[in-house]
Write a protein that holds these residues in place. Structure first.
Motif, short mmCIF file in Angstrom:
data_model
loop_
_atom_site.label_atom_id
_atom_site.label_comp_id
_atom_site.label_asym_id
_atom_site.label_seq_id
_atom_site.Cartn_x
_atom_site.Cartn_y
_atom_site.Cartn_z
N ILE A 139 -2.71 1.95 -14.81
CA ILE A 139 -1.36 2.12 -15.36
C ILE A 139 -0.69 3.26 -14.62
O ILE A 139 -1.24 4.36 -14.51
N GLY A 140 0.50 2.99 -14.09
CA GLY A 140 1.19 4.01 -13.32
C GLY A 140 1.91 5.01 -14.21
O GLY A 140 2.41 4.65 -15.28
N LYS A 141 1.99 6.23 -13.77
CA LYS A 141 2.70 7.24 -14.55
C LYS A 141 4.19 7.20 -14.21
O LYS A 141 4.60 6.71 -13.16
N ILE A 142 5.00 7.73 -15.12
CA ILE A 142 6.45 7.77 -14.95
C ILE A 142 6.89 9.23 -14.97
O ILE A 142 6.57 9.97 -15.89
N SER A 143 7.62 9.63 -13.93
CA SER A 143 8.07 11.02 -13.83
C SER A 143 9.54 11.05 -13.41
O SER A 143 10.14 10.02 -13.11
N ILE A 144 10.11 12.25 -13.41
CA ILE A 144 11.53 12.43 -13.10
C ILE A 144 11.68 13.20 -11.79
O ILE A 144 10.98 14.20 -11.57
N ALA A 152 8.70 0.45 -17.36
CA ALA A 152 7.51 -0.04 -18.07
C ALA A 152 6.84 -1.17 -17.29
O ALA A 152 5.61 -1.22 -17.17
N GLY A 153 7.65 -2.08 -16.74
CA GLY A 153 7.09 -3.19 -15.98
C GLY A 153 6.36 -2.71 -14.75
O GLY A 153 5.24 -3.17 -14.46
N ALA A 154 6.97 -1.80 -14.01
CA ALA A 154 6.32 -1.28 -12.80
C ALA A 154 5.06 -0.51 -13.14
O ALA A 154 4.03 -0.62 -12.47
N SER A 155 5.14 0.29 -14.20
CA SER A 155 3.97 1.07 -14.63
C SER A 155 2.81 0.15 -15.01
O SER A 155 1.65 0.43 -14.71
N VAL A 159 1.68 1.02 -10.76
CA VAL A 159 2.43 1.74 -9.74
C VAL A 159 3.18 2.91 -10.38
O VAL A 159 3.75 2.78 -11.47
N GLU A 160 3.19 4.03 -9.69
CA GLU A 160 3.92 5.20 -10.17
C GLU A 160 5.42 4.95 -10.08
O GLU A 160 5.91 4.34 -9.12
N VAL A 161 6.16 5.44 -11.07
CA VAL A 161 7.62 5.31 -11.10
C VAL A 161 8.23 6.71 -11.12
O VAL A 161 7.81 7.57 -11.88
N ARG A 162 9.26 6.90 -10.29
CA ARG A 162 9.99 8.17 -10.28
C ARG A 162 11.45 7.88 -10.60
O ARG A 162 12.10 7.10 -9.89
N GLN A 194 0.81 -1.22 0.00
CA GLN A 194 0.00 0.00 0.00
C GLN A 194 0.84 1.28 0.00
O GLN A 194 0.47 2.28 0.61
N ASP A 195 1.97 1.21 -0.70
CA ASP A 195 2.77 2.41 -0.90
C ASP A 195 2.46 3.00 -2.27
O ASP A 195 1.80 2.37 -3.10
N GLN A 196 2.97 4.21 -2.54
CA GLN A 196 2.52 4.94 -3.71
C GLN A 196 3.40 4.76 -4.95
O GLN A 196 2.90 4.68 -6.07
N PHE A 197 4.73 4.69 -4.76
CA PHE A 197 5.60 4.70 -5.94
C PHE A 197 6.91 3.99 -5.64
O PHE A 197 7.25 3.71 -4.49
N LEU A 198 7.66 3.70 -6.72
CA LEU A 198 9.02 3.20 -6.57
C LEU A 198 9.98 4.12 -7.30
O LEU A 198 9.59 4.85 -8.21
N ILE A 199 11.23 4.09 -6.88
CA ILE A 199 12.27 4.96 -7.42
C ILE A 199 13.27 4.11 -8.21
O ILE A 199 13.62 3.01 -7.78
#
Length: 451
Positions: free
Chosen positions: A144-149, A62-65, A69-72, A39-44
């Motif tokens: 589908i999780g979004k990917i950001s920087i 891509a796999g995490a998304s 799950v959101e990817v940073r 139940q966490d929000q994102f991975l780095i």
């Protein structure tokens, strides 16, 4: 199909199993589901400077998304930088580092941290590995999780590192800042090294900090200090600091051009911490591969010495079990548990520099508290069956003969590699030539009987 995880994550030659896009997508998906389950929000995701890093970053993200799950993306950052971000960013459920540490550029790897910046337990590795190899992770078309920087990842990490250094200027009138040669190994320390050591606290000169994707660890860094030694002497520097590709290791060079090992740095730090009264439980943890000289030094200082299996993850486990706050490996992985959750080469360098500045002593004098016994390590290629070498009479007899000749003035340690079909034979003794001869004798017996 072979297992994935070795002593420090998944590692191999890029674009061959297990370091392929296909495995990276499945790994990203498995870690994404691990994050979602907790139940966490994102991975780095962070990486070093290898040319294959972009490819694997895209596949992991891509796999995490696809797992919803959101990817940073943290970009090029040391392994401990990702661990730090996992501990300070609210909602971070895991961190993935794309790096093969001190290996050549054509290798790469995948290291995973859980929430809080701590490496996975054995059980968690087994769970994720099973999901990857057995395609157990379904995807949902709805999520589908979004990917950001993370645009300020290095700024955050540099600020953290400098916050752990208590000295803001040279102590005493007329004192000059320490002159340093920084070897970034053309890796993840290349940019952050300038941000930390170029902050006005030191007088730095940088070498091997121009990565091109293929020159990481190439005749430089913690594994290759010849150029650093030469530059320290030429520039009349106070110390040289060498990091590996992902900057979680530190090997130092003193003002005379002599290499200072991880064990020696641990001894220096333990003595200083005990004097300050900050060595909790009066304990230091190292691995079974540490030099026998470290044990002798700690005994003379009245410090308890505990030994773990090989790998900084095993060191950390023993530190947490025993309540120790300093631990590490002779290879340069050092953990200062009151400051960070994992081994950090740049943090280790700052700890060493703090002692030099506070004690007002050259590094060579500080390191002289430990006598380094000659150590010879030879890798013998063996078949994948990994037989119990101790149960093979000719090998066992040879080992017994060598141990009898050492007679308490050294030791023999033999173990299988966690990632390669190798048997690592290590012998320590009071004389270099004799120690080499003993090690070669054992290796020859292994080649004749199981290699």
């Amino acid at each position: 199909m072979a297992g994935l995880f070795g002593t420090d994550g998944i590692r191999g030659r890029a674009n061959t199993f297990p370091i392929t896009c296909e495995i990276a997508v499945k790994t990203g998906r498995a870690v994404g589901n691990f994050v979602r389950k907790n139940q966490d929000q994102f991975l780095i995701i962070g990486r070093d400077t290898r040319v294959s890093g972009h490819m694997l970053e895209a596949a992991l993200a891509a796999g995490a998304s696809s797992a919803g799950v959101e990817v940073r993306l943290a970009g090029v950052i040391p392994t401990p930088g990702v661990a730090y971000l996992c501990s300070c960013l609210k909602g971070a459920g895991a961190g993935i580092v794309i790096s093969a540490s001190h290996n050549p550029y054509y290798d790469n790897g995948i290291k995973i941290f859980r929430k809080g910046g701590i490496k996975l337990t054995d059980a968690q590795e087994e769970e994720i590995e099973s999901r990857i190899l057995n395609d157990q992770d379904d995807v949902s078309q709805k999520n589908i999780g979004k990917i950001s920087i993370i645009s300020d990842s290095l700024d955050k990490y540099a600020a953290f590192l400098l916050s752990r250094f208590p000295i803001r200027k040279p102590q005493g009138p007329g004192e000059n800042p320490l002159k340093l040669i920084i070897d970034a190994s053309n890796g993840a320390a290349s940019k952050i090294g300038r941000m930390v050591f170029g902050s006005g606290l030191f007088d730095p000169l940088y070498i091997f900090d121009q990565p091109n994707g293929c020159n990481i660890n190439e005749k430089c860094g913690s594994q290759h200090t010849d150029t650093l030694k030469k530059r320290v002497i030429e520039e009349k520097a106070d110390a040289g600091l060498a990091f590996d590709g992902d900057a979680d290791r530190l090997i130092a060079v003193d003002e005379t051009g002599k290499e200072i090992s991880g064990d020696q740095i641990l001894a220096i730090c333990a003595k200083y911490a005990k004097k300050k009264g900050s060595l909790k439980n009066n304990t230091l943890v190292s691995t079974i591969m540490s030099n026998i000289g470290l044990t002798e030094t700690l005994d003379s200082l009245g410090i308890r010495h505990l030994k773990s299996d090989v790998g900084d993850r095993k060191v950390l486990e023993e530190m947490m079990r025993s309540g120790a706050v300093i631990g590490g490996e002779d290879s340069g992985h050092m953990i200062f548990l009151e400051d960070h959750t994992t081994g950090d080469g740049i943090l280790s360098a700052l700890k060493l520099l703090e002692i030099m500045m506070t004690a007002k002593k050259p590094l060579s004098e500080l390191a002289s508290i430990m006598t380094v016994y000659p150590m010879v390590l030879i890798n013998v290629e063996v078949d994948a069956s990994r037989p119990d070498f101790k149960s093979i009479p000719p090998i066992a007899k040879t080992i017994d003969q060598v141990e009898e000749k050492l007679s308490g003035r050294g030791r023999v340690l033999i173990r299988y590699s966690g990632t390669q079909p190798l048997l690592r034979v290590m012998v320590e003794g009071p004389d270099q030539d004799q120690t080499l001869a003993y090690c070669e004798k054992i290796c020859q017996s292994i080649r004749e009987n199981i290699a």
